[in-house]
Design a protein around this motif. Structure first.
Motif, PDB file in Angstrom:
ATOM      1  N   LEU A  11       0.829  -1.205   0.000  1.00  0.00           N
ATOM      2  CA  LEU A  11       0.000   0.000   0.000  1.00  0.00           C
ATOM      3  C   LEU A  11       0.863   1.254   0.000  1.00  0.00           C
ATOM      4  CD1 LEU A  11      -2.839  -1.138   2.371  1.00  0.00           C
ATOM      5  CD2 LEU A  11      -2.970  -0.697  -0.074  1.00  0.00           C
ATOM      6  N   LEU A  14       1.918   1.580  -3.508  1.00  0.00           N
ATOM      7  CA  LEU A  14       0.756   2.010  -4.306  1.00  0.00           C
ATOM      8  C   LEU A  14       0.487   3.488  -4.083  1.00  0.00           C
ATOM      9  CD1 LEU A  14      -1.851  -0.832  -3.903  1.00  0.00           C
ATOM     10  CD2 LEU A  14      -1.140   0.188  -6.064  1.00  0.00           C
ATOM     11  N   SER A  45      -4.992   1.267 -10.597  1.00  0.00           N
ATOM     12  CA  SER A  45      -3.818   0.818  -9.866  1.00  0.00           C
ATOM     13  C   SER A  45      -2.579   0.843 -10.723  1.00  0.00           C
ATOM     14  CB  SER A  45      -4.057  -0.568  -9.340  1.00  0.00           C
ATOM     15  OG  SER A  45      -4.052  -1.452 -10.422  1.00  0.00           O
ATOM     16  N   ARG A  48       1.332  -3.874 -11.586  1.00  0.00           N
ATOM     17  CA  ARG A  48       1.877  -4.744 -10.549  1.00  0.00           C
ATOM     18  C   ARG A  48       3.334  -5.113 -10.841  1.00  0.00           C
ATOM     19  NH1 ARG A  48      -2.073  -7.300  -7.584  1.00  0.00           N
ATOM     20  NH2 ARG A  48      -0.293  -8.130  -6.437  1.00  0.00           N
ATOM     21  N   SER A 131      -6.350  -2.042  -6.415  1.00  0.00           N
ATOM     22  CA  SER A 131      -5.607  -1.693  -5.196  1.00  0.00           C
ATOM     23  C   SER A 131      -6.212  -2.326  -3.946  1.00  0.00           C
ATOM     24  CB  SER A 131      -5.533  -0.169  -5.016  1.00  0.00           C
ATOM     25  OG  SER A 131      -6.790   0.365  -4.689  1.00  0.00           O
ATOM     26  N   LYS A 137      -4.725  -8.452  -0.255  1.00  0.00           N
ATOM     27  CA  LYS A 137      -5.262  -7.079  -0.250  1.00  0.00           C
ATOM     28  C   LYS A 137      -6.524  -7.028   0.610  1.00  0.00           C
ATOM     29  CE  LYS A 137      -3.273  -6.005  -4.757  1.00  0.00           C
ATOM     30  NZ  LYS A 137      -3.542  -5.504  -6.124  1.00  0.00           N
ATOM     31  N   HIS A 419      -8.060   2.582  -1.875  1.00  0.00           N
ATOM     32  CA  HIS A 419      -7.089   1.920  -0.984  1.00  0.00           C
ATOM     33  C   HIS A 419      -6.812   2.725   0.287  1.00  0.00           C
ATOM     34  CE1 HIS A 419      -4.891   4.666  -3.576  1.00  0.00           C
ATOM     35  NE2 HIS A 419      -4.098   4.836  -2.544  1.00  0.00           N
ATOM     36  N   SER A 422      -8.361   0.685   2.796  1.00  0.00           N
ATOM     37  CA  SER A 422      -8.088  -0.758   2.772  1.00  0.00           C
ATOM     38  C   SER A 422      -8.292  -1.385   4.145  1.00  0.00           C
ATOM     39  CB  SER A 422      -6.650  -1.012   2.314  1.00  0.00           C
ATOM     40  OG  SER A 422      -6.564  -0.928   0.918  1.00  0.00           O
TER      41      SER A 422
END
Lengths: 431, 431
Positions: A11, A14, A45, A48, A131, A137, A419, A422
């Protein structure tokens, strides 16, 4: 369990990347990012693979595949029939043996079923809520079977990854596109197509349903129309009904389409489509989904000046900020269908929790635990919507929570910056 | 001094009446009131005769008369020439011997020079700021000579009390309407026409200039372009420049007009005008000038239901709230000209205090004392505009004040409820 970067590290990366993406890049790249991020399947997002490169661990790539669900004869809430409905869907994670770990994600107005992951490792971007959906996650695909479906009358009819049935589809009875002969649809109809899919998978009850914006309406409709089949509801930047203000605000998006001379009462499928009208609608949507702070930051990057020379000398010229908005909306319009926009607006306008005559009657049905996540700066579905619904549920002694998403992206906080909550979402799902 | 009701009693009655007018009446009457009040010359105040009947005193009727100011050859800010400019104006109160008591009122986007009073005692309504302009009111016509002028490209070209020169006017060089050959105009141009009028009256300096919304832009332009000629500035629901957000928000109003097939690049004066496009623009303006609270109150009166049967069954039908909005906007459109709307939008988009390259440079010129009155719930020119300008002026050690207008009418608080700050305005003018 596979070998991952830790969730907090993920996170952190991110957050850093998103901040970089939205604030530090060139105008052109920022603009491209915003629109790719905000209005396509491939929102939000960060790649990755970028994260994987930055981390010492290797992050597994969530890969998804588009599938098709067919319904031979679908009866709409208003009593009409649609034959041969076909809708795309995708899923992440595995359904457990007793089929008790399913979470349904319902998408927003301009969105699709591509909520997370990529179709191929080489895709530039991931699904819009990537995200928060994936291994380890907030919505953990190591634990949950996450499923998402393209809506009826989905806007993105020319996107190769979208499968939808709507006014742009061929009516099997005539061999021609439906146009405005397609029945008016409601949130209940979207929910019923999702219910049909879940039943085909043997899923009788949802561990949770979650969605942003129009997706929140579907999620609330699930919890109020089928209370025995929903254990948890997450409503993000949403509303439990379309009030007079929202009904009028949504109508604005339909007006330029209907004024476009190429619209032709919806009969444009064999001629030129109403691209200018659709582009205008997308300009309106973009602005109301963002905020003055965001636009004025773009203005700084574009060196916005009230006294720009072209608009000063020519009534037909535009300021740079309006060229920027127009060009990006026009790009987005290429994948979309104008009539479908009219149908989605109408579905939102017709929304009342449980499709009852008043809010209390609908909310009384709810047995699910609920979590509301409005965005404080939202100008489209302003936070009063979620606050009022939360208050109503509290007064009924229902199990409900609210937390606000802070930030300067307005409505889009619920898509681009979900997020930020989250931990709130993970905790709610663990209850 | 004549025999009056006391100011406090008057305001008490006005407040009571306005509250009654906006909240207690039938939907049809409320709707009619809103539009008559909000968008015509005859906004805001309660019939003075009603007040007179209710009070034990007799309140003198402020009567005004439309006059014409002509400019043979006007050069615009962007260097073009307009021949035979004619603009309407009116005044209230008497100019004193040394011509030091003049207050200029600059009107809002859809407004006119009819700021106060009536043309005839039998008129149904009074000018838009009648609640603060008149004998013993905040802007006291026993003390001040109050003057107001129709703008260039005024929207209300078919209103018999409006005299304007704009795209709908006949170009004396061709004998045909200008259409889009009319030069782009700016706030400076509006100010320069007002300056020409004041000079013709022998007025070298304004005791004050005050206006709401677009009128605020003109007032700020006065104080920054001609600082030696302005002693006091009152900016209501205004802005000191058009930022990127506002420039894009204003552009929305132009889009339906340009999409209307009857617009014909502005060449519609000898054929059918783009009424649907203009109506749509007025719908957008109405909504953004109000608030969810206001619309939802109208919704209650209209018995708004998301699941209204017509829109549920017919994609082409509208919800009652949208019929309401459409019908009233269409009524307003009858007096207005679509091209003129494009020119006024552009003038607002081009606005920067003093028409400089940045705000600080413009504001540095100001020597006038200033008072800013934003509306807290304003969604059109949000209060950050006035707050930021106030802050800039404070940092420059200028004499400036700010007070916010509270209430649920959003932008229109600055027109319909300006009397909430009668005492603030009166005190500011007494300094």
């Amino acid at each position: 369990m596979q070998n991952h970067v830790s969730k907090s590290r993920l996170l952190q990366i991110l957050g850093k990347r998103l901040n970089f993406a939205l604030h530090q890049q060139s105008v052109a790249r920022k603009a491209a990012l915003l629109f790719v991020l905000a209005f396509s399947l491939t929102v939000i997002s960060i790649s990755r693979s970028v994260i994987a490169q930055e981390s010492s661990d290797t992050q597994p790539q969530l890969l998804s595949q588009k599938q098709v669900h067919s319904i031979a004869d679908f009866t709409t809430f208003n009593g009409q029939s649609i034959k041969e409905v076909k809708l795309g869907w995708e899923s992440y994670g595995e359904l457990n043996a007793d089929k008790s770990n399913a979470i349904l994600i319902t998408h927003y107005f301009t969105g699709t079923s591509h909520a997370a992951g990529k179709y191929a490792a080489s895709d530039a971007t991931s699904g819009y809520w990537d995200s928060i959906i994936g291994p380890n996650k907030a919505i953990d695909t190591n634990k949950f079977f996450v499923v998402s479906m393209d809506s009826l009358a989905n806007l993105n009819v020319k996107d190769k990854n979208v499968i939808t049935t709507g006014p742009a589809s061929i009516n099997p009875a005539t061999g021609n596109p439906y146009g405005l002969t397609f029945p008016v649809i409601t949130m209940r109809d979207m929910v019923n197509t999702q219910k049909s899919l879940l039943e085909s998978l043997g899923i009788q009850k949802l561990y949770a349903v979650a969605g942003p914006s129009m997706g929140s309406m579907q999620a609330i409709e699930w919890a109020t129309a089928y209370p025995d089949q929903v254990e948890r509801l997450i409503s993000v930047i949403g509303s439990s009904f379309s009030d007079a203000w929202t009904t009028a605000a949504l109508e604005q998006w339909t007006i330029p389409i209907k004024l476009d001379q190429y619209w032709q009462q919806g009969n444009y499928y064999k001629s030129q489509p109403p691209t200018e009208g659709l582009t205008a609608a997308l300009m309106f949507i973009t602005q109301v989904a963002l905020t003055p702070d965001y636009f004025n930051q773009v203005g700084v990057d574009l060196k916005h000046q009230p006294l720009e020379s072209k608009p000063l000398m020519d009534i037909q010229a535009r300021h740079g900020i309006n060229d920027w908005l127009y060009n990006r909306a026009k790009g987005r319009a290429e994948n979309m269908d104008a009539n479908s926009l009219l149908y989605l607006v109408r579905a939102c306008q017709l929304f009342m929790a449980g499709q009852k005559q008043d809010l209390r009657t609908g909310l009384k049905q709810m047995t699910a635990k609920s979590l509301f996540l409005p965005a404080t700066t939202d100008l489209l579905l302003m936070p009063y919507n979620a606050r009022n619904t939360y208050k109503e549920l509290k007064e009924m002694n229902k199990d409900t929570k609210i937390a606000e998403i802070q930030g300067h992206l307005g409505h889009l906080e619920g898509v681009l910056n979900i997020h930020k909550h989250s931990a709130t979402i993970a905790a709610f799902l663990a209850e």
